[in-house]
Design a protein around this motif. Sequence first.
Motif, PDB file in Angstrom:
ATOM      1  N   GLU A 229       0.086   1.012  -7.761  1.00 38.29           N
ATOM      2  CA  GLU A 229      -1.008   1.544  -8.572  1.00 38.29           C
ATOM      3  C   GLU A 229      -0.782   3.014  -8.891  1.00 38.29           C
ATOM      4  OE1 GLU A 229      -4.630   0.853  -6.497  1.00 38.29           O
ATOM      5  OE2 GLU A 229      -4.556  -1.335  -6.719  1.00 38.29           O
ATOM      6  N   ARG A 230      -0.335   3.761  -7.927  1.00 35.14           N
ATOM      7  CA  ARG A 230      -0.087   5.188  -8.159  1.00 35.14           C
ATOM      8  C   ARG A 230       1.040   5.388  -9.168  1.00 35.14           C
ATOM      9  NH1 ARG A 230      -0.348   9.625  -4.095  1.00 35.14           N
ATOM     10  NH2 ARG A 230      -1.571  10.416  -5.850  1.00 35.14           N
ATOM     11  N   LEU A 231       2.110   4.596  -9.062  1.00 31.80           N
ATOM     12  CA  LEU A 231       3.206   4.710 -10.023  1.00 31.80           C
ATOM     13  C   LEU A 231       2.747   4.362 -11.432  1.00 31.80           C
ATOM     14  CD1 LEU A 231       6.132   3.116  -7.958  1.00 31.80           C
ATOM     15  CD2 LEU A 231       5.829   5.543  -8.504  1.00 31.80           C
ATOM     16  N   ARG A 232       1.811   3.426 -11.535  1.00 30.95           N
ATOM     17  CA  ARG A 232       1.325   3.041 -12.862  1.00 30.95           C
ATOM     18  C   ARG A 232       0.491   4.126 -13.525  1.00 30.95           C
ATOM     19  NH1 ARG A 232       1.013  -2.189 -10.481  1.00 30.95           N
ATOM     20  NH2 ARG A 232      -1.152  -1.870  -9.864  1.00 30.95           N
ATOM     21  N   VAL A 245      11.381   8.472   5.611  1.00 32.66           N
ATOM     22  CA  VAL A 245      11.974   8.804   6.900  1.00 32.66           C
ATOM     23  C   VAL A 245      12.878   7.682   7.393  1.00 32.66           C
ATOM     24  CG1 VAL A 245      11.395   9.179   9.356  1.00 32.66           C
ATOM     25  CG2 VAL A 245      10.157  10.410   7.575  1.00 32.66           C
ATOM     26  N   CYS A 246      12.650   6.457   6.885  1.00 31.87           N
ATOM     27  CA  CYS A 246      13.458   5.316   7.299  1.00 31.87           C
ATOM     28  C   CYS A 246      13.602   4.356   6.121  1.00 31.87           C
ATOM     29  CB  CYS A 246      12.839   4.615   8.505  1.00 31.87           C
ATOM     30  SG  CYS A 246      11.228   3.863   8.171  1.00 31.87           S
ATOM     31  N   ASP A 247      14.475   3.375   6.278  1.00 33.97           N
ATOM     32  CA  ASP A 247      14.712   2.408   5.211  1.00 33.97           C
ATOM     33  C   ASP A 247      13.455   1.623   4.848  1.00 33.97           C
ATOM     34  OD1 ASP A 247      17.347   3.031   4.755  1.00 33.97           O
ATOM     35  OD2 ASP A 247      18.159   1.469   6.043  1.00 33.97           O
ATOM     36  N   ASP A 248      12.598   1.338   5.827  1.00 31.65           N
ATOM     37  CA  ASP A 248      11.376   0.593   5.517  1.00 31.65           C
ATOM     38  C   ASP A 248      10.511   1.344   4.517  1.00 31.65           C
ATOM     39  OD1 ASP A 248      11.321  -1.900   7.240  1.00 31.65           O
ATOM     40  OD2 ASP A 248      11.702  -0.395   8.769  1.00 31.65           O
ATOM     41  N   ASP A 249      10.436   2.667   4.625  1.00 27.55           N
ATOM     42  CA  ASP A 249       9.668   3.450   3.652  1.00 27.55           C
ATOM     43  C   ASP A 249      10.219   3.235   2.242  1.00 27.55           C
ATOM     44  OD1 ASP A 249       8.195   4.577   5.776  1.00 27.55           O
ATOM     45  OD2 ASP A 249       9.638   6.220   5.994  1.00 27.55           O
ATOM     46  N   LEU A 250      11.527   3.216   2.120  1.00 28.13           N
ATOM     47  CA  LEU A 250      12.149   3.037   0.815  1.00 28.13           C
ATOM     48  C   LEU A 250      11.995   1.612   0.305  1.00 28.13           C
ATOM     49  CD1 LEU A 250      15.315   5.174   1.519  1.00 28.13           C
ATOM     50  CD2 LEU A 250      13.417   5.775   0.014  1.00 28.13           C
ATOM     51  N   ARG A 251      11.960   0.650   1.213  1.00 27.00           N
ATOM     52  CA  ARG A 251      11.746  -0.734   0.774  1.00 27.00           C
ATOM     53  C   ARG A 251      10.309  -0.944   0.295  1.00 27.00           C
ATOM     54  NH1 ARG A 251      16.004  -2.005   4.759  1.00 27.00           N
ATOM     55  NH2 ARG A 251      14.519  -2.085   6.489  1.00 27.00           N
ATOM     56  N   VAL A 252       9.347  -0.263   0.920  1.00 24.10           N
ATOM     57  CA  VAL A 252       7.982  -0.293   0.385  1.00 24.10           C
ATOM     58  C   VAL A 252       7.980   0.256  -1.043  1.00 24.10           C
ATOM     59  CG1 VAL A 252       5.649   0.660   0.590  1.00 24.10           C
ATOM     60  CG2 VAL A 252       6.851  -0.123   2.640  1.00 24.10           C
ATOM     61  N   LEU A 253       8.675   1.367  -1.248  1.00 30.11           N
ATOM     62  CA  LEU A 253       8.765   1.939  -2.585  1.00 30.11           C
ATOM     63  C   LEU A 253       9.432   0.971  -3.557  1.00 30.11           C
ATOM     64  CD1 LEU A 253       8.554   4.298  -4.611  1.00 30.11           C
ATOM     65  CD2 LEU A 253      10.764   5.114  -3.725  1.00 30.11           C
ATOM     66  N   ALA A 254      10.483   0.294  -3.124  1.00 32.20           N
ATOM     67  CA  ALA A 254      11.181  -0.648  -4.002  1.00 32.20           C
ATOM     68  C   ALA A 254      10.255  -1.779  -4.433  1.00 32.20           C
ATOM     69  CB  ALA A 254      12.416  -1.197  -3.294  1.00 32.20           C
ATOM     70  N   LEU A 255       9.455  -2.305  -3.500  1.00 33.39           N
ATOM     71  CA  LEU A 255       8.501  -3.353  -3.862  1.00 33.39           C
ATOM     72  C   LEU A 255       7.444  -2.820  -4.817  1.00 33.39           C
ATOM     73  CD1 LEU A 255       7.921  -5.078  -0.392  1.00 33.39           C
ATOM     74  CD2 LEU A 255       9.239  -5.980  -2.319  1.00 33.39           C
ATOM     75  N   ALA A 256       6.961  -1.617  -4.552  1.00 37.44           N
ATOM     76  CA  ALA A 256       5.940  -1.011  -5.409  1.00 37.44           C
ATOM     77  C   ALA A 256       6.475  -0.758  -6.811  1.00 37.44           C
ATOM     78  CB  ALA A 256       5.457   0.304  -4.787  1.00 37.44           C
ATOM     79  N   ALA A 257       7.713  -0.258  -6.882  1.00 39.13           N
ATOM     80  CA  ALA A 257       8.313   0.008  -8.188  1.00 39.13           C
ATOM     81  C   ALA A 257       8.523  -1.289  -8.960  1.00 39.13           C
ATOM     82  CB  ALA A 257       9.634   0.747  -8.004  1.00 39.13           C
ATOM     83  N   GLU A 259       6.746  -3.968  -8.717  1.00 35.64           N
ATOM     84  CA  GLU A 259       5.424  -4.390  -9.180  1.00 35.64           C
ATOM     85  C   GLU A 259       4.999  -3.595 -10.407  1.00 35.64           C
ATOM     86  OE1 GLU A 259       0.972  -4.017  -7.336  1.00 35.64           O
ATOM     87  OE2 GLU A 259       2.452  -5.082  -6.119  1.00 35.64           O
ATOM     88  N   ALA A 260       5.205  -2.277 -10.363  1.00 34.20           N
ATOM     89  CA  ALA A 260       4.832  -1.441 -11.500  1.00 34.20           C
ATOM     90  C   ALA A 260       5.655  -1.797 -12.731  1.00 34.20           C
ATOM     91  CB  ALA A 260       5.023   0.036 -11.137  1.00 34.20           C
ATOM     92  N   GLU A 261       6.952  -2.031 -12.536  1.00 29.60           N
ATOM     93  CA  GLU A 261       7.815  -2.353 -13.665  1.00 29.60           C
ATOM     94  C   GLU A 261       7.456  -3.722 -14.262  1.00 29.60           C
ATOM     95  OE1 GLU A 261      11.633  -1.922 -11.849  1.00 29.60           O
ATOM     96  OE2 GLU A 261      11.746   0.224 -12.261  1.00 29.60           O
ATOM     97  N   GLU A 262       7.076  -4.664 -13.400  1.00 22.03           N
ATOM     98  CA  GLU A 262       6.703  -5.992 -13.898  1.00 22.03           C
ATOM     99  C   GLU A 262       5.483  -5.939 -14.805  1.00 22.03           C
ATOM    100  OE1 GLU A 262       6.149  -8.318 -10.417  1.00 22.03           O
ATOM    101  OE2 GLU A 262       8.292  -8.469  -9.970  1.00 22.03           O
ATOM    102  N   THR A 263       4.621  -4.958 -14.587  1.00 20.63           N
ATOM    103  CA  THR A 263       3.404  -4.841 -15.398  1.00 20.63           C
ATOM    104  C   THR A 263       3.584  -3.859 -16.558  1.00 20.63           C
ATOM    105  OG1 THR A 263       2.532  -3.172 -13.859  1.00 20.63           O
ATOM    106  CG2 THR A 263       1.900  -5.468 -13.492  1.00 20.63           C
ATOM    107  N   GLY A 264       4.848  -3.467 -16.822  1.00 25.06           N
ATOM    108  CA  GLY A 264       5.124  -2.698 -18.030  1.00 25.06           C
ATOM    109  C   GLY A 264       5.399  -1.230 -17.853  1.00 25.06           C
TER     110      GLY A 264
END
Length: 479
Positions: A229-232, A245-257, A259-264
């Motif tokens: 939502e914030r990226l949108r 700080v860790c790979d999990d933080d970046l994987r959360v970002l990857a999922l969020a990105a 999602e944002a990209e899928e919605t345009g």
Amino acid sequence: MSLPRHALPEPEVLAGLPPVRAVAPAEVAARTAKAPRLVVLDDDPTGTQTVKDIPVLTTWTVEDLRWALRQTSPAFFVLTNTRSLSPDDAAGRNRAIVRALNEASRAENIPYVIASRGDSTLRGHFPLETDVLAEELTRAGAAPDGVVLVPAYIEAGRLTVDSVHWMRTADGLLPVGESEFAKDATFGYTSSALPEWVEEKTKGRVPADKVLRITLTDLRTGGPAHVGERLRTLRDGATAVVDAVCDDDLRVLALAAAEAEETGTRLLYRVGPSFVRARAGQSAHPPLTTPELAALRAPSPHGLIVVGSHVSLTTRQLNRLREQTGDLTEYELDVAQLLDPARRDPHIHEIATAAAAALKTTDTVIRTSRTVITATDPDESLAISRNVSAALVETVRLITAARRPAFVVAKGGITSSDTATHGLEIRRAWARGTLLPGIVSLWQPVDGPAAGIPYIVFAGNVGGDDALADALALLRSAA
């Protein structure tokens, strides 16, 4: 933002953070399986050091890009080497790549998203590169809504907490603006807080208070839906900076990105090495084993080590290599002679001839003299670096033409790029994994005169003092 001007204990910097939100690499891989291909424009070749079995291009003809798009990997790298170029040349190279990429993408009917891979210690042509890429994407009808800045490099201890970027040192975590890298003759800066760094590098065009901050609280407490939502909310190429700080933080970002990209929402990324692994759905792979290295090593008795980086860490690593490796031959390219037109070529040929002969009996080091020669003008300093790097690469070309080594190790970003493209004439390769956890990448060239010679890309600013000696020991164990 007031920051300490010295290193702090890592537990103190990381105290009080929300618990990590675990995300499996397989979840990202499944979510991004049908996403646009991630094309990483790497401003030096060391960005491959966190991934495994990913294609690498050192050229960007339409046919080369089509070859990479046809591979089944979720991402591929295009080695731009723009960190070694002048601003005008860097801009021109980015434009040329995107135009060829657009043509290749249409021909293969495969969409893409771009990550501009920069240095985890914040050196490089920012905002120039993302500005040019945004212009070219806009020209192609795909104007970015936002630029997402994620410089984290987990293995090397380049971490972002509360929008402040830190680097791990022997004394603790140091604000990156206080590091030697911030004093770079060409790409220096003063800010460690990323919003202020963006304002500094854009010369006020993007005020710090207009930068969207995505913090560890957003990532770990809010999760992918909240961050998406914030990226949108990004509009008109606005900038976001992201903690990790860790790979999990970046994987959360990857999922969020995703999602944002899928919605345009259209996103353009400026990243350190670790985001690429997360976005590709890969875990942190262990280093290549001795049997794996043995299968990759060329059938020659000895290897070549090429050292161009001048940062103090590289010098310490070189000293430790000498201490721990007795049967090693070393030759120095004297920078003063390389900058003298009358002495340059004879000096190169003398060193190359001697080094090629030495490879018959020992592993051999070629290095530039350790004294750094700079100019008062950043562009002139960069030109000196290019001149010296070109001489080093010409030496490598002459050596490998005379005697085929078992492997080639290149130490330093510009050094490893130029050695790959000009010294070994690599066009297409696969990044097969690492020699040391997440910091030293091994490429398998698939074409040209270097096909069959493993090429080890070793950044100048990573690893402990023993890292270069450890890398050589691993390569020798596979003989």
